[in-house]
Design an enzyme around this catalytic site. Structure first.
Site, short mmCIF file in Angstrom:
data_model
loop_
_atom_site.label_atom_id
_atom_site.label_comp_id
_atom_site.label_asym_id
_atom_site.label_seq_id
_atom_site.Cartn_x
_atom_site.Cartn_y
_atom_site.Cartn_z
N SER A 30 -1.66 17.54 -18.49
CA SER A 30 -2.76 17.76 -19.43
C SER A 30 -3.08 16.56 -20.31
CB SER A 30 -2.44 18.97 -20.31
OG SER A 30 -2.47 20.16 -19.55
N GLU A 77 14.81 -33.57 2.08
CA GLU A 77 13.81 -33.68 1.04
C GLU A 77 13.06 -35.02 1.01
OE1 GLU A 77 12.65 -31.46 -0.90
OE2 GLU A 77 14.07 -29.82 -0.64
#
Length: 762
Positions: free
Chosen positions: A397, A113
């Protein structure tokens, strides 16, 4: 020749100055000098301006304390009453003291890092220049960025990772705070803070907790390859997750950390090679050690679907909910959510535990998502398939008000008594005959009767008159779209999710305004910045259209012998809605219903419920009683919601008037060609029923007579074995887009052959 005759040396080498341009060289030198001075001046000015801007931004940097550096960056999610419903990283968090952190872990973190960690003072100019150069020439390979470990710690403590926070101002404040942190804390303390704070995936914060979660051990019990994996995970915890199905990326990342440790001379190459030979899955603990939930009083399963969508929404907005430490206020009604969960899992009868449902509830006033259920009896799966937003099934529907009758009123100004034909219909260009569940035709009938009775042929004939283009425009305005063009079949079946149905029907409920449904009301970042979320609605239809559709859809509940949702009628509740049922396609080897829907609304809530099986072709299909589960679940939920927030009836807009047709109340748009033919009706009959076979006299001699045989033939068999399938198959093949990307594990939800499910007319 005498010496006096020899040319003098000075004469032989004297230049001929007449050959030179005396002015050109000084002029060129002066210009270059001026350009250089200008460039240096600009650089100095930019440096001074940048420095001034840096200190200006730094002066407004938030304060940072030890408690913030050591605290957990947990994202907290609240309901609409400010009650905590979820904490990310809610596992038991263990903090490792400095002497409990192995040197190999500290070395691994620094190597991968921030390898100059022990040389800089919070900000590393060499690192910044190196990262910028590597990015420009594409040589970084994602190994290291420009931020130091101290800057990363500051970011985790007070800032978010949202794209909106990636500004020069934030970078300046981050750098200033990092310098101050280095002045007050030792390198070893800073490293300990980072190791105990960073997000490690799967809701875990801190490497000590990660050691327990992944290996069931403390940090000082792990070997070199396990520590190397933990050190490399913070860059992308989900990508480098050793519990993932594909562990290739976790292995690559661990080996990158080992190589970085070799370059920094923390370990030898032989040590790295030996560590790299160990399987990435060695030592993993499926029971996750001693980690446990600290509890919020809310069961994860109850809110699972809702929280899943909240997290997806945060990530879509550029936040990292796992590391940003956000406070997220949502629109969730927790009590309604609990009631919905209990009803679906315990109260309402379903056709076995494998039968599934997806439910969405929205507020018509603003589009807020009030409650959501992604499934029932889902076991221990967390953030699994959310059937409220990820289903890909025919809505049956429930499409008719959206594709057919809504557009007919909006664009053609049809009245509720407009005559439509329920007669034999063959899809143009084919030999496919469209039928209803009863294989009958009812002849001429009103639009109201056709919608309440959910007849297929009148719906498709209506769509033909409206036109696909205008119907498409109408549903697009309601947040519904698909890649492929709509077809006539779309008039009785749309491939949309319960959330889309709920949001679209909400526009009928509120008078014609569409609100894009949303989960989050506000987001507060660690530095106190609050982002309010309040989307604006847009008009999708005239008030007349919304009111007339609503008035007709009341009959779905109130017409006792004809309404398909009469079983969901609630005394005193002003509601409107529509059912939807689709059958298996012909030739599929299955009979009966495949999907059952119920969509309904009051002025305060819009609910859409889907029920069916995840794998319909490997399932028995819905029995007659099974098709009722959607209706009964809707009824249970709407009864609860309306009791908590009762809705008044809808008021008729001044653009609509009531008229008497066949002695019954109908609606017509004022000043339309149909309005002039009928006398106004001052009665207060607002039941939504349509009994056109009544013997009452016509209000106008121009009214068309009603065929008693067509209108009085009720659908008494609607809920008693109507399993016949239409012989027509759909030519529509594309599903509407979802509000969230489907999970990779999404099961097949469509028939495997080319035939599409048929609407049985409910």
């Amino acid at each position: 020749m005498t010496s006096n005759d020899q040319p003098r040396r000075s004469d032989r080498h004297r230049p001929d100055y007449d050959d030179y341009d005396y002015d050109d060289e000084p002029r060129r030198g002066g210009l270059a000098k001026r350009v250089l001075l200008w460039a240096l001046g600009i650089i100095v000015l930019l440096f001074v301006a940048g420095t001034a801007l840096f200190f200006y931004y730094a002066s407004s940097a938030p304060r940072i304390s030890r408690s913030e550096l050591t605290g957990q960056s947990t994202t907290t999610i609240y309901d609409d009453q400010n009650r905590i419903i979820s904490r990310l990283g809610a596992q038991k968090r263990e903090v490792a003291k400095s002497d409990q952190v192995p040197d190999n872990l500290k070395h691994a973190v620094v190597a991968i890092e921030d390898r100059r960690f022990y040389k800089h003072h919070g900000v590393d100019p060499i690192r910044i220049v190196g990262a910028a150069t590597a990015n420009i020439f594409g040589r970084s390979a994602g190994m290291q960025g420009g931020s130091t470990l101290t800057q990363q710690l500051v970011k985790l403590s007070v800032f978010s990772t949202a794209a909106s926070d990636r500004t020069f101002k934030r970078k300046a404040q981050e750098a200033w705070l990092a310098i101050n942190v280095e002045r007050h804390f030792s390198k070893n303390q800073i490293l300990d803070f980072y190791i105990n704070k960073v997000y490690m995936g799967n809701g875990v914060y801190g490497m000590q907790t990660a050691a327990q979660y992944y290996y069931g051990k403390d940090l000082d019990e792990l070997d070199l390859p396990q520590l190397a994996l933990l050190a490399g995970m913070p860059q992308s915890p989900s990508y480098y997750n050793p519990l993932a199905d594909n562990t290739r990326y976790a292995t690559q990342r661990r080996n990158e950390v080992l190589d970085a440790m070799v370059r920094s001379k923390y370990i030898s190459q032989s040590q790295a090679n030996q560590a790299a030979s160990e399987s990435i899955t060695d030592g993993l603990d499926p029971d996750h050690g001693n980690t446990s939930n600290n509890g919020t009083g809310v069961k994860e399963k109850v809110i699972d679907a809702y929280v899943k969508q909240v997290l997806a929404d945060l990530e879509a907005r550029g936040y990292n909910p796992y590391s940003d430490g956000l406070k997220v206020h949502t629109n969730l009604d927790l009590d309604a959510q609990q009631h919905l969960y209990d009803a679906a899992n315990n109260t309402v009868s379903f056709q076995g535990n494998n039968m599934q449902t997806g439910v969405a509830v929205t507020d018509p006033h603003n589009g807020q998502i009030v409650a959501m259920l992604g499934g029932r009896h889902t076991g221990n799966v967390i953030y699994g398939l959310n059937r409220a937003v990820q289903t890909n099934r025919s809505s049956g529907s429930t499409a008719k008000p959206l594709m057919d009758y809504g557009p007919a009123i909006e664009y053609l100004q049809w009245p509720t008594f407009k005559r439509v034909q329920d007669t034999k219909f063959v899809y143009p260009g084919t030999n496919k005959v469209l039928r209803d569940f009863d294989n009958k035709y009812k002849g001429s009938m009103t639009m109201r009767a056709a919608l309440v009775q959910s007849r297929n042929v009148p719906a498709i004939r209506t769509l033909q008159e409206v036109g696909i283009k205008r119907a498409t425009d109408f549903v697009n305005g309601l947040g519904i779209s698909q890649k492929d063009p709509y077809t006539l079949q779309s008039g009785i079946a749309l491939y949309i999710s319960p959330l889309q149905v709920s949001a679209a029907y909400a526009a009928f409920a509120n008078g014609g305004t569409y609100y894009k449904p949303y989960y989050i009301s506000s987001i507060t970042t660690q530095d106190g910045n609050i982002k309010q979320i309040n989307p604006q609605g847009k008009r999708a239809m005239n008030r007349a259209t919304a009111y007339m559709i609503t008035d007709m859809l009341k009959g779905v509940f109130n017409a006792s012998d004809q309404g398909s949702a009469s079983a969901a009628k609630l005394d005193g509740v002003n509601q409107a809605g529509k059912t939807g049922t689709t059958n298996y396609p012909s030739g599929s080897g299955h009979s009966g219903a495949m999907d059952s829907w119920m969509a309904g609304y009051t002025k305060n809530y819009s609910i859409a419920v889907w029920t069916g099986y995840d794998h319909p072709m490997q399932s028995p299909g819905l029995s007659d009683s099974g098709t009722q589960s959607a209706i009964l679940l809707y009824k249970d939920l709407m009864s609860y919601l309306d009791s908590q927030n009762h809705a008044s009836n809808w008021a008729m807009p001044d653009t609509v008037e009531a008229v008497r047709v066949n002695g019954k109340r109908q609606l017509v748009i004022k000043d339309s060609k149909w309005a002039l033919e009928y006398a106004a009706d001052d009665s207060d009959d607002d039941s939504g029923q349509d009994n056109d076979h009544s013997s009452s006299s016509l209000s106008s001699s121009s009214s068309h007579s009603e065929s008693s045989s067509s209108e009085s033939n009720s659908e008494s068999g609607r809920h008693n074995g109507e399993s016949s399938s239409s012989s027509a198959s759909s030519s529509s093949s594309s599903a509407a887009s979802s509000s969230s990307a489907s999970a990779a594990s999404t099961p097949s939800t469509a028939p495997t052959n080319n035939a599409q499910p048929a609407n049985n007319g409910q």
